[in-house]
Motif scaffolding. Sequence first.
Motif, PDB file in Angstrom:
ATOM      1  N   ARG A 243       0.850  -1.192   0.000  1.00 39.45           N
ATOM      2  CA  ARG A 243       0.000   0.000   0.000  1.00 39.45           C
ATOM      3  C   ARG A 243       0.887   1.244   0.000  1.00 39.45           C
ATOM      4  N   LEU A 244       0.465   2.240  -0.750  1.00 41.01           N
ATOM      5  CA  LEU A 244       1.247   3.468  -0.847  1.00 41.01           C
ATOM      6  C   LEU A 244       1.423   4.117   0.515  1.00 41.01           C
ATOM      7  N   ASP A 245       0.370   4.071   1.343  1.00 41.38           N
ATOM      8  CA  ASP A 245       0.459   4.751   2.634  1.00 41.38           C
ATOM      9  C   ASP A 245       1.273   3.963   3.660  1.00 41.38           C
ATOM     10  N   GLU A 246       1.747   2.771   3.284  1.00 37.48           N
ATOM     11  CA  GLU A 246       2.641   2.031   4.168  1.00 37.48           C
ATOM     12  C   GLU A 246       4.103   2.447   3.995  1.00 37.48           C
ATOM     13  N   LEU A 247       4.390   3.163   2.930  1.00 38.87           N
ATOM     14  CA  LEU A 247       5.772   3.468   2.578  1.00 38.87           C
ATOM     15  C   LEU A 247       6.127   4.878   3.041  1.00 38.87           C
ATOM     16  N   ALA A 248       7.012   4.951   4.002  1.00 41.64           N
ATOM     17  CA  ALA A 248       7.363   6.239   4.616  1.00 41.64           C
ATOM     18  C   ALA A 248       8.445   6.915   3.781  1.00 41.64           C
ATOM     19  N   MET A 249       8.030   7.735   2.839  1.00 41.71           N
ATOM     20  CA  MET A 249       8.968   8.468   1.993  1.00 41.71           C
ATOM     21  C   MET A 249       9.136   9.890   2.532  1.00 41.71           C
ATOM     22  N   ASP A 250      10.351  10.252   2.952  1.00 39.33           N
ATOM     23  CA  ASP A 250      10.611  11.579   3.493  1.00 39.33           C
ATOM     24  C   ASP A 250      10.510  12.683   2.442  1.00 39.33           C
TER      25      ASP A 250
ATOM     26  N   GLU B 281     -10.684   4.785   7.473  1.00 38.19           N
ATOM     27  CA  GLU B 281     -10.514   6.239   7.419  1.00 38.19           C
ATOM     28  C   GLU B 281      -9.782   6.745   8.656  1.00 38.19           C
ATOM     29  N   VAL B 282     -10.116   6.179   9.814  1.00 35.92           N
ATOM     30  CA  VAL B 282      -9.411   6.563  11.044  1.00 35.92           C
ATOM     31  C   VAL B 282      -7.946   6.165  10.939  1.00 35.92           C
ATOM     32  N   ALA B 283      -7.694   4.955  10.442  1.00 33.21           N
ATOM     33  CA  ALA B 283      -6.313   4.478  10.298  1.00 33.21           C
ATOM     34  C   ALA B 283      -5.506   5.402   9.395  1.00 33.21           C
ATOM     35  N   ASP B 284      -6.113   5.834   8.299  1.00 26.84           N
ATOM     36  CA  ASP B 284      -5.419   6.749   7.381  1.00 26.84           C
ATOM     37  C   ASP B 284      -5.021   8.042   8.104  1.00 26.84           C
ATOM     38  N   ARG B 285      -5.926   8.581   8.916  1.00 25.09           N
ATOM     39  CA  ARG B 285      -5.624   9.827   9.615  1.00 25.09           C
ATOM     40  C   ARG B 285      -4.532   9.630  10.670  1.00 25.09           C
ATOM     41  N   VAL B 286      -4.589   8.493  11.352  1.00 21.30           N
ATOM     42  CA  VAL B 286      -3.560   8.213  12.359  1.00 21.30           C
ATOM     43  C   VAL B 286      -2.190   8.075  11.696  1.00 21.30           C
ATOM     44  N   VAL B 287      -2.136   7.375  10.566  1.00 19.13           N
ATOM     45  CA  VAL B 287      -0.867   7.180   9.864  1.00 19.13           C
ATOM     46  C   VAL B 287      -0.289   8.522   9.413  1.00 19.13           C
TER      47      VAL B 287
ATOM     48  N   ARG C 103       3.267  10.137  10.728  1.00 16.06           N
ATOM     49  CA  ARG C 103       4.340  10.496   9.803  1.00 16.06           C
ATOM     50  C   ARG C 103       4.722  11.973   9.930  1.00 16.06           C
ATOM     51  N   GLN C 104       3.745  12.795  10.190  1.00 11.80           N
ATOM     52  CA  GLN C 104       4.060  14.210  10.405  1.00 11.80           C
ATOM     53  C   GLN C 104       4.984  14.380  11.607  1.00 11.80           C
ATOM     54  N   GLN C 105       4.746  13.585  12.635  1.00 11.54           N
ATOM     55  CA  GLN C 105       5.545  13.712  13.858  1.00 11.54           C
ATOM     56  C   GLN C 105       6.921  13.057  13.734  1.00 11.54           C
TER      57      GLN C 105
END
Length: 560
Positions: free
Chosen positions: A352-359, A544-550, A554-556
């Motif tokens: 999944r794209l949102d699993e990949l932490a790209m800086d 949807e909640v999971a997406d917001r938490v992720v 990542r912001q932090q």
Amino acid sequence: MPAGLPLAPDDLKDDLARRQGGYGRGGRMLIEKDAAQLLGGVMAGQTTGAPISILIHNRDWKAWRDRDIDPLTVPRPGHADLTGAIKYGYADLRLALERASARETAARVAVGSICKRLLGAFGIAVKGYVVEIGGVAADLDGMPYAQRFEASEASDVRCPDPGASEAMRARIRQAKVDRDTLGGVFEVVALGLPPGLGAHVHYDRRLSGRLMGAMGSIQAIKGVEIGPAFANARRPGTQVHDPIVLEDGVLRRASNRAGGLEGGITTGEPLVVRAAMKPISTTLNPIDSVDLATGAVAPTQYERSDFCAVPAAAVVGEAMVAFVLADALLEKLGGDSLEEMRPRFEALRRGRLDELAMDNAPWRFGIEADLGAPQGRKGKPKRTPMANKVNLVLTGFMGTGKSTVGPRVARRLGMQFVDMDPLIEERAGMRIAAIFEAQGEAAFRALETALCHELAQQHGMVIATGGGALLNPTNRALLGSTGVIVCLTGDFETIMARVGPATDRPLLDADDRAARARALLEARAAAYAALPHHVDTTGLTPDEVADRVVRLWRQQTHGG
């Protein structure tokens, strides 16, 4: 093999029978009726985690037990007769003949059956079928793999293409008339593999090498390819490499010419391994050789053999692929039992794209400056992604979705999920309500704090706390020291709808549950509000909640 895998001798018999079948097999198959006995590592129909011991009897040994063995001194071209004698100094070639025999593949197939059962527990299927015999090639373009699997079992040459099957049988019949043998090509496919098995960082852990080595260890196998590798070698790169596309948030390949492996790592696409089997070396027509006892030219002596063993080799190939994949899965997941492995499997990254932490930020290796921390501008340490806060801690009032959202977040981030309340119950050997009743709330809170001490030493985890865990400043400091704390919230009506009439919440043990819940929520409101980060779950689905938490995590941890 982990504990808890259902296993019985009957689970092995079908594959053992499949190995002995196939048009073109020889007389040995009429003698042996392979059956496996499980002598160790299995109790009451389940694996124990101990080594599994398997016994398969040879019926034919009785015919040789009290018999003088005629010397074999004429090596057969293509066999291990001569090479074995040179290597080990044998005085009789039969010592090489017997140990090099493909009879030992019965044990491989038995072990492969167990490995396929382990893989099957995670939705992974491994199946082999024949694609070519004696120059007759099957036309399988457009045929789904599931259909290939089913159709191959209905063919005595194990080929999914009915027309090609009949032509293959005709070629084998003619080989019998000609007193000759035939080889061919078989294909083994694994479906349901997650991406990420294998490794590119160690040469000996690349799945491509491990699979080719395992397949090449089968008797008479002279060539192995991943996907259409030899055909790919004749094409330009733009016609070989599989385009990457994004479908519903998941990264996939538009084709599978890589055969399910890139860099020695599974891509999540079907894994396809092909092997080329040479014709059996023992032929009824003699082949020129040399009698090692006299030095004279001599024809080979016929030993009982097959005319074509490609259908059987496909079953052995299944076993070898299953063995390598089961080993890779155990490496990836760890764990001593299926119970431990299953949640880890569910938490694996799935592309999944949102699993990949790209800086998406410049950085330096930092090695040229010193061997310590990477250096940024003006000599200050350059920010390293996820350098400090590596865990994600979900807390909040009951019914806000911590236990439901947590596994989804862990799967997106490729992290392990830990739910504190069930873990406390498991270790205490009783439900939380029973702990409250027998020992009081203080005893439960002590167990909670002890677990927080333990989890604060861990990294790369998504932790769901009980609703009151972080009201304790000690717990809050422990988990906050190595993680980002996110408090899930929701309006009162949503919370009560999610909690429902459940009786396993001791804090709501009151005549008026709603009033008790409202009072408890109001008492905790200030403490929840003081937590650093919040996600309101009202009106949102768990995904949807999971997406917001992720995104918040990542912001932090990544600064954006």
